[in-house]
Write a protein that holds these residues in place. Structure first.
Motif, short mmCIF file in Angstrom:
data_model
loop_
_atom_site.label_atom_id
_atom_site.label_comp_id
_atom_site.label_asym_id
_atom_site.label_seq_id
_atom_site.Cartn_x
_atom_site.Cartn_y
_atom_site.Cartn_z
N ARG A 103 -14.04 -3.12 -66.84
CA ARG A 103 -13.06 -4.17 -66.54
C ARG A 103 -11.86 -3.60 -65.80
NH1 ARG A 103 -8.57 -6.18 -69.26
NH2 ARG A 103 -8.16 -8.40 -68.95
N ALA A 104 -11.38 -2.43 -66.21
CA ALA A 104 -10.25 -1.80 -65.54
C ALA A 104 -10.60 -1.42 -64.10
CB ALA A 104 -9.80 -0.57 -66.32
N ALA A 105 -11.82 -0.94 -63.89
CA ALA A 105 -12.25 -0.58 -62.53
C ALA A 105 -12.29 -1.81 -61.63
CB ALA A 105 -13.63 0.09 -62.58
N LEU A 106 -12.77 -2.94 -62.16
CA LEU A 106 -12.79 -4.18 -61.38
C LEU A 106 -11.37 -4.66 -61.07
CD1 LEU A 106 -15.68 -6.25 -63.01
CD2 LEU A 106 -15.57 -5.43 -60.65
N ALA A 107 -10.49 -4.54 -62.07
CA ALA A 107 -9.09 -4.95 -61.85
C ALA A 107 -8.45 -4.11 -60.76
CB ALA A 107 -8.32 -4.81 -63.17
N LEU A 108 -8.73 -2.81 -60.75
CA LEU A 108 -8.19 -1.94 -59.70
C LEU A 108 -8.76 -2.31 -58.34
CD1 LEU A 108 -6.55 0.53 -58.86
CD2 LEU A 108 -8.51 1.96 -59.45
N GLU A 109 -10.06 -2.63 -58.31
CA GLU A 109 -10.70 -3.02 -57.05
C GLU A 109 -10.09 -4.32 -56.51
OE1 GLU A 109 -15.24 -3.80 -55.31
OE2 GLU A 109 -14.92 -3.20 -57.40
N ILE A 110 -9.83 -5.26 -57.40
CA ILE A 110 -9.22 -6.53 -56.99
C ILE A 110 -7.80 -6.28 -56.46
CG2 ILE A 110 -8.35 -8.75 -57.82
CD1 ILE A 110 -10.68 -8.73 -59.83
N THR A 111 -7.04 -5.46 -57.17
CA THR A 111 -5.66 -5.17 -56.77
C THR A 111 -5.61 -4.51 -55.40
OG1 THR A 111 -5.02 -4.92 -59.10
CG2 THR A 111 -3.55 -3.98 -57.45
N HIS A 163 -3.38 -14.99 -50.94
CA HIS A 163 -2.02 -14.59 -51.31
C HIS A 163 -1.66 -15.10 -52.71
CE1 HIS A 163 -1.51 -18.64 -49.66
NE2 HIS A 163 -0.41 -18.72 -50.39
N ILE A 164 -2.26 -16.23 -53.10
CA ILE A 164 -2.00 -16.75 -54.46
C ILE A 164 -2.62 -15.84 -55.50
CG2 ILE A 164 -2.42 -18.69 -56.03
CD1 ILE A 164 -2.40 -20.54 -53.61
N TRP A 165 -3.87 -15.44 -55.26
CA TRP A 165 -4.55 -14.57 -56.22
C TRP A 165 -3.93 -13.19 -56.27
CZ3 TRP A 165 -7.72 -17.04 -59.34
CH2 TRP A 165 -8.30 -18.24 -58.91
N SER A 166 -3.33 -12.76 -55.16
CA SER A 166 -2.72 -11.43 -55.14
C SER A 166 -1.50 -11.33 -56.05
CB SER A 166 -2.32 -11.06 -53.70
OG SER A 166 -1.29 -11.92 -53.24
N ASP A 167 -0.89 -12.47 -56.36
CA ASP A 167 0.27 -12.48 -57.26
C ASP A 167 -0.12 -12.43 -58.74
OD1 ASP A 167 2.07 -12.56 -55.17
OD2 ASP A 167 2.06 -14.76 -55.06
N LEU A 168 -1.41 -12.58 -59.05
CA LEU A 168 -1.87 -12.56 -60.43
C LEU A 168 -2.38 -11.18 -60.80
CD1 LEU A 168 -3.87 -15.93 -60.48
CD2 LEU A 168 -1.47 -15.54 -61.10
N ASN A 169 -1.94 -10.69 -61.95
CA ASN A 169 -2.37 -9.37 -62.42
C ASN A 169 -3.80 -9.47 -62.98
OD1 ASN A 169 -2.74 -6.85 -63.49
ND2 ASN A 169 -0.95 -6.89 -64.82
N PRO A 170 -4.77 -8.81 -62.35
CA PRO A 170 -6.17 -8.92 -62.82
C PRO A 170 -6.37 -8.48 -64.26
CG PRO A 170 -6.08 -7.90 -60.66
CD PRO A 170 -4.67 -7.98 -61.14
N LEU A 171 -5.59 -7.49 -64.71
CA LEU A 171 -5.73 -7.02 -66.10
C LEU A 171 -5.34 -8.09 -67.11
CD1 LEU A 171 -4.48 -3.33 -65.94
CD2 LEU A 171 -6.80 -4.14 -66.40
N GLU A 172 -4.52 -9.03 -66.70
CA GLU A 172 -4.12 -10.11 -67.59
C GLU A 172 -5.11 -11.27 -67.57
OE1 GLU A 172 -0.18 -11.35 -66.72
OE2 GLU A 172 0.73 -9.40 -67.11
N TYR A 173 -5.78 -11.46 -66.43
CA TYR A 173 -6.63 -12.65 -66.27
C TYR A 173 -8.12 -12.37 -66.35
CZ TYR A 173 -2.46 -15.26 -64.90
OH TYR A 173 -1.25 -15.88 -64.90
#
Length: 227
Positions: free
Chosen positions: A174-182, A45-55
């Motif tokens: 990178r964008a594809a990974l960020a979407l997968e994480i989100t 839940h902590i990681w879900s609050d972080l925007n992957p595209l920023e980190y």
């Protein structure tokens, strides 16, 4: 259902690890912590609050660098060779002048013609300093400079295009990974008043849309029945 969720987080962690190895970014703290949490299924839940595209770190484009290094080396060689004909010619003039002075001192009655002496040497000037050989060598050096200039020009354009394409590919990856994480962490967010209101608002919006669709379908059925 639980098994499926465990497998999905593991698959995501493995995908991230594969990306980390391929792009040599293993020291990134965000990725290291996220991968550990995905494997252990803790604090998601902590990681879900972080925007992957920023980190998510930006991987460096490296494929083009070898060719870029070659172009840089050839450019330096070309820049040095530009001055080689001048240096070679003046070195030949110096050697010919010294030999000509020795020739005239020992042959006082000879007809003194410097260019003729520079070409023939008369045993006083070594072959590699004669004007014909020097002129031919100067021509070859200039031809090499021209060839290098053309190659460097085209190669620099090719390297620039290669770098742009690789950087674009890395950004898409990178964008594809960020979407997968989100998508994976979307339902892992901690339930709060804000998230509950957002979820409720979304449900109400979907319910209203469904109701309107049902009303429209009912009207169409009624019209068809009357017809």
């Amino acid at each position: 259902m639980a098994t499926k969720k465990v497998q999905s987080t593991t698959i995501l962690a493995e995908n991230l690890e594969s990306w980390v190895r391929r792009r040599s970014i293993a020291k990134d703290p965000y990725l290291k912590g996220l991968i550990d949490s995905l494997y252990e299924r803790k604090n998601l839940h902590i990681w879900s609050d972080l925007n992957p595209l920023e980190y998510l770190p930006h991987a460096n484009a490296v494929t083009y660098q070898r060719k870029e290094s070659l172009v840089r080396i050839l450019t330096i060689i070309r820049n040095v060779l530009v001055f080689a004909p001048v240096a070679l010619t003046w070195a030949a003039v110096s050697a010919a002048t010294e030999a000509f002075a020795e020739y005239t001192a020992e042959n006082a009655n000879a007809v003194a013609n410097f260019l003729d002496f520079w070409q023939n040497g008369y045993g006083y000037l070594e072959d590699h300093w004669r004007i014909g050989f020097v002129a031919e060598l100067d021509f070859l050096i200039i031809a090499v400079v021209i060839a290098l200039t053309l190659y460097v020009s085209f190669a620099s354009h090719a390297v620039s295009k290669m770098r742009s394409e690789e950087e674009e590919s890395l950004d898409q990856e990178r964008a594809a990974l960020a979407l997968e994480i989100t998508m994976e962490l979307h339902d892992k967010k901690k339930i709060t008043t804000v998230t509950m209101n957002q979820a409720l608002a979304g449900s109400v919006s979907r319910l209203v849309t469904s109701t309107k669709a049902l009303e429209a379908a009912a009207k169409n059925i009624a019209k068809a029945t009357r017809a």
